[in-house]
Design a protein around this motif. Structure first.
Motif, PDB file in Angstrom:
ATOM      1  N   ASN A 156       0.824  -1.206   0.000  1.00 51.59           N
ATOM      2  CA  ASN A 156       0.000   0.000   0.000  1.00 51.59           C
ATOM      3  C   ASN A 156       0.862   1.262   0.000  1.00 51.59           C
ATOM      4  OD1 ASN A 156      -1.327   2.184   2.021  1.00 51.59           O
ATOM      5  ND2 ASN A 156      -2.915   1.267   0.741  1.00 51.59           N
ATOM      6  N   MET A 157       1.917   1.274   0.809  1.00 51.20           N
ATOM      7  CA  MET A 157       2.802   2.442   0.847  1.00 51.20           C
ATOM      8  C   MET A 157       3.538   2.613  -0.478  1.00 51.20           C
ATOM      9  SD  MET A 157       4.521   2.930   4.553  1.00 51.20           S
ATOM     10  CE  MET A 157       3.605   2.806   6.086  1.00 51.20           C
ATOM     11  N   TRP A 158       3.882   1.508  -1.114  1.00 52.78           N
ATOM     12  CA  TRP A 158       4.539   1.600  -2.429  1.00 52.78           C
ATOM     13  C   TRP A 158       3.589   2.226  -3.445  1.00 52.78           C
ATOM     14  CZ3 TRP A 158       2.521  -1.320  -6.556  1.00 52.78           C
ATOM     15  CH2 TRP A 158       3.192  -1.153  -7.778  1.00 52.78           C
ATOM     16  N   TYR A 159       2.346   1.758  -3.472  1.00 51.62           N
ATOM     17  CA  TYR A 159       1.394   2.238  -4.479  1.00 51.62           C
ATOM     18  C   TYR A 159       0.959   3.680  -4.200  1.00 51.62           C
ATOM     19  CZ  TYR A 159      -2.454   2.087  -7.821  1.00 51.62           C
ATOM     20  OH  TYR A 159      -3.291   2.333  -8.884  1.00 51.62           O
ATOM     21  N   ASP A 160       0.820   4.022  -2.933  1.00 50.23           N
ATOM     22  CA  ASP A 160       0.306   5.346  -2.556  1.00 50.23           C
ATOM     23  C   ASP A 160       1.409   6.363  -2.274  1.00 50.23           C
ATOM     24  OD1 ASP A 160      -2.317   4.650  -2.835  1.00 50.23           O
ATOM     25  OD2 ASP A 160      -2.709   4.347  -0.700  1.00 50.23           O
ATOM     26  N   ARG A 161       2.612   6.092  -2.734  1.00 47.07           N
ATOM     27  CA  ARG A 161       3.716   6.992  -2.393  1.00 47.07           C
ATOM     28  C   ARG A 161       3.512   8.407  -2.929  1.00 47.07           C
ATOM     29  NH1 ARG A 161       5.095   3.496  -6.413  1.00 47.07           N
ATOM     30  NH2 ARG A 161       6.214   4.262  -8.273  1.00 47.07           N
ATOM     31  N   ASP A 162       2.764   8.553  -4.031  1.00 42.52           N
ATOM     32  CA  ASP A 162       2.540   9.896  -4.578  1.00 42.52           C
ATOM     33  C   ASP A 162       1.618  10.718  -3.686  1.00 42.52           C
ATOM     34  OD1 ASP A 162       0.454   8.174  -5.200  1.00 42.52           O
ATOM     35  OD2 ASP A 162      -0.002   9.122  -7.125  1.00 42.52           O
ATOM     36  N   ILE A 163       0.500  10.118  -3.252  1.00 42.01           N
ATOM     37  CA  ILE A 163      -0.406  10.875  -2.394  1.00 42.01           C
ATOM     38  C   ILE A 163       0.117  10.968  -0.962  1.00 42.01           C
ATOM     39  CG2 ILE A 163      -2.438  10.424  -3.799  1.00 42.01           C
ATOM     40  CD1 ILE A 163      -3.267   8.252  -1.910  1.00 42.01           C
ATOM     41  N   ASP A 164       0.900   9.978  -0.522  1.00 44.95           N
ATOM     42  CA  ASP A 164       1.507  10.070   0.806  1.00 44.95           C
ATOM     43  C   ASP A 164       2.435  11.281   0.900  1.00 44.95           C
ATOM     44  OD1 ASP A 164       0.182   7.900   1.778  1.00 44.95           O
ATOM     45  OD2 ASP A 164       1.878   6.513   1.681  1.00 44.95           O
ATOM     46  N   ALA A 165       3.089  11.616  -0.206  1.00 41.79           N
ATOM     47  CA  ALA A 165       4.007  12.758  -0.208  1.00 41.79           C
ATOM     48  C   ALA A 165       3.265  14.081  -0.084  1.00 41.79           C
ATOM     49  CB  ALA A 165       4.836  12.750  -1.493  1.00 41.79           C
ATOM     50  N   ILE A 166       1.968  14.087  -0.393  1.00 41.67           N
ATOM     51  CA  ILE A 166       1.172  15.315  -0.356  1.00 41.67           C
ATOM     52  C   ILE A 166       0.530  15.527   1.011  1.00 41.67           C
ATOM     53  CG2 ILE A 166      -0.803  16.516  -1.405  1.00 41.67           C
ATOM     54  CD1 ILE A 166      -0.301  14.824  -3.920  1.00 41.67           C
ATOM     55  N   MET A 167       0.120  14.440   1.658  1.00 44.15           N
ATOM     56  CA  MET A 167      -0.637  14.540   2.899  1.00 44.15           C
ATOM     57  C   MET A 167       0.280  14.738   4.104  1.00 44.15           C
ATOM     58  SD  MET A 167      -3.367  11.469   2.067  1.00 44.15           S
ATOM     59  CE  MET A 167      -4.217  11.606   3.624  1.00 44.15           C
ATOM     60  N   ARG A 168      -0.075  15.687   4.949  1.00 41.45           N
ATOM     61  CA  ARG A 168       0.734  15.961   6.144  1.00 41.45           C
ATOM     62  C   ARG A 168       0.839  14.736   7.035  1.00 41.45           C
ATOM     63  NH1 ARG A 168      -2.183  20.954   6.035  1.00 41.45           N
ATOM     64  NH2 ARG A 168      -3.729  20.003   7.425  1.00 41.45           N
ATOM     65  N   ARG A 169      -0.256  13.981   7.114  1.00 43.01           N
ATOM     66  CA  ARG A 169      -0.300  12.831   8.012  1.00 43.01           C
ATOM     67  C   ARG A 169       0.633  11.710   7.579  1.00 43.01           C
ATOM     68  NH1 ARG A 169      -3.654   8.387   8.290  1.00 43.01           N
ATOM     69  NH2 ARG A 169      -4.680   9.024   6.356  1.00 43.01           N
ATOM     70  N   THR A 170       1.004  11.671   6.298  1.00 47.72           N
ATOM     71  CA  THR A 170       1.757  10.525   5.774  1.00 47.72           C
ATOM     72  C   THR A 170       3.071  10.896   5.092  1.00 47.72           C
ATOM     73  OG1 THR A 170       0.502  10.660   3.699  1.00 47.72           O
ATOM     74  CG2 THR A 170      -0.345   9.178   5.415  1.00 47.72           C
ATOM     75  N   ARG A 171       3.380  12.174   4.977  1.00 47.81           N
ATOM     76  CA  ARG A 171       4.535  12.549   4.153  1.00 47.81           C
ATOM     77  C   ARG A 171       5.879  12.153   4.754  1.00 47.81           C
ATOM     78  NH1 ARG A 171       3.400  19.001   4.764  1.00 47.81           N
ATOM     79  NH2 ARG A 171       3.978  19.263   6.964  1.00 47.81           N
ATOM     80  N   ASP A 172       5.888  11.783   6.049  1.00 49.21           N
ATOM     81  CA  ASP A 172       7.149  11.342   6.645  1.00 49.21           C
ATOM     82  C   ASP A 172       7.299   9.828   6.618  1.00 49.21           C
ATOM     83  OD1 ASP A 172       9.623  12.065   7.904  1.00 49.21           O
ATOM     84  OD2 ASP A 172       8.836  11.201   9.773  1.00 49.21           O
ATOM     85  N   ARG A 173       6.405   9.149   5.889  1.00 48.23           N
ATOM     86  CA  ARG A 173       6.574   7.704   5.747  1.00 48.23           C
ATOM     87  C   ARG A 173       7.868   7.417   4.986  1.00 48.23           C
ATOM     88  NH1 ARG A 173       0.324   5.748   4.293  1.00 48.23           N
ATOM     89  NH2 ARG A 173      -0.399   5.647   6.473  1.00 48.23           N
ATOM     90  N   PRO A 174       8.427   6.208   5.137  1.00 52.51           N
ATOM     91  CA  PRO A 174       9.768   5.934   4.607  1.00 52.51           C
ATOM     92  C   PRO A 174       9.948   6.196   3.119  1.00 52.51           C
ATOM     93  CG  PRO A 174       9.101   4.194   6.112  1.00 52.51           C
ATOM     94  CD  PRO A 174       7.893   5.073   5.930  1.00 52.51           C
ATOM     95  N   ILE A 175       8.939   5.898   2.285  1.00 46.74           N
ATOM     96  CA  ILE A 175       9.131   6.074   0.841  1.00 46.74           C
ATOM     97  C   ILE A 175       9.055   7.542   0.428  1.00 46.74           C
ATOM     98  CG2 ILE A 175       8.325   5.433  -1.463  1.00 46.74           C
ATOM     99  CD1 ILE A 175       7.333   2.805  -0.320  1.00 46.74           C
TER     100      ILE A 175
END
Length: 317
Positions: A80-99
């Motif tokens: 899930n983190m691999w696939y959602d890496r683009d939107i994770d980079a935008i969201m404050r809640r997830t942008r510090d995830r490893p990818i």
């Protein structure tokens, strides 16, 4: 670039990782890929399914079954983190995830997840039994392909249909002991399935700005806060009597019935606070103690307590 209804689409802000972003990862980043907090609840419901199932399973096999459920859940998190890496980079809640933070590259993260997923299903089939392995494989495929890749970015009903993925562990635990699926594990599946929308939509109300910025069509983004609160109430009204079914079927005793009723009343009270809250309609970000976030936190405790009560009732009964 804006999509329909003025929502930024995730792909309009592509995931780009420059060499300057690359930093060395450590073991904590690989653990973070597994979404350990989500894994905890998944493993717990799997353990309960195993404990309340009729029959006996060798402790080594029981541990193996729970380990396979945990590893498969972690694999889903990594993919899930691999696939959602683009939107994770935008969201404050997830942008510090490893990818998105550049600590782990997408390719190795995907390989890590796929390897864990395949390994968990293979071990479950070889060591425990085939039915449990097949249900485990179904849950992984449902989460990855149906929820993550198909539903999440396409429909506000993503978490409703996708919630089935998180409802499988209790069924897997039951099948690990019995080698089959009965009515009771399907009831447990239904409880988690109906619990998921009010649980996740409470979070979505609180994190509405993040989802809107990333273009994820969560219900508050597409239909607004008022409709989301209404849906949270409707699902909770269905959930509370559904949790009484094990007692009404005679599968559990009065201690579970009383506990389920009390927990349900508290959940309804938390939802009532969400229904009567108007802070999210003012166009402002919700505060840390907002009713929506409080309901989200209670929903986690609720499921732990509910399933724990069922297991204790069965063990002492």
């Amino acid at each position: 670039m804006q999509g329909d209804k003025g929502i930024a689409t995730p792909l309009s802000v592509p995931y780009i990782q420059s060499p300057d972003m690359a930093v060395e990862s450590d073991y904590r980043d690989w653990i973070a890929l597994l979404k350990p907090r989500v894994m905890t609840l998944v493993v717990f419901t799997g353990v309960i399914g195993l404990l309340v199932a009729p029959g006996h399973l060798n402790p080594v096999l029981a541990f193996t079954a729970i380990l396979c459920i945990a590893v498969a859940a972690g694999a889903c998190g990594a993919i899930n983190m691999w696939y959602d890496r683009d939107i994770d980079a935008i969201m404050r809640r997830t942008r510090d995830r490893p990818i998105p933070a550049g600590r782990i590259q997408p390719g190795p993260a995907l390989g890590f997840g796929v390897t864990l997923a395949a390994g968990s299903v293979l071990v479950m089939g070889l060591v425990v039994n085939i039915p449990a392995a097949l249900i485990l494989a179904l849950s992984v495929c449902f989460y990855v392909f149906v929820y993550t890749m198909w539903l999440k970015r396409r429909t506000p009903q993503n978490i409703v249909i996708g919630g089935a993925a998180g409802a499988f562990p209790a069924v897997i635990g039951w099948a690990a002991v019995t080698g089959s699926v009965d009515l009771i594990p399907l009831v447990l599946f239904g409880i988690v399935f109906i619990w998921t929308p009010p649980h996740f939509w409470s979070l979505a109300l609180w994190a509405n700005d993040d989802y809107r910025r990333a273009g994820v069509p969560m219900l508050p983004v597409v239909s607004g806060a008022k409709e989301t609160r209404r849906q949270i109430l409707l699902y909770t009204i269905v959930l509370v009597p559904l949790t009484m079914v094990p007692y009404l079927m005679g599968f559990s005793g009065l201690p579970y019935g009383i506990t389920a009723g009390l927990l349900g009343l508290i959940f309804l009270e938390r939802v009532y606070r969400v229904i009567t809250d108007r802070q999210d309609e003012a166009g402002n970000s919700l505060t840390g103690d907002a009713p929506a976030k409080a309901a989200f936190k209670y929903s986690i405790l609720y499921l732990f307590a509910l399933f724990g009560a069922l297991a204790i009732d069965r063990l002492i009964g």
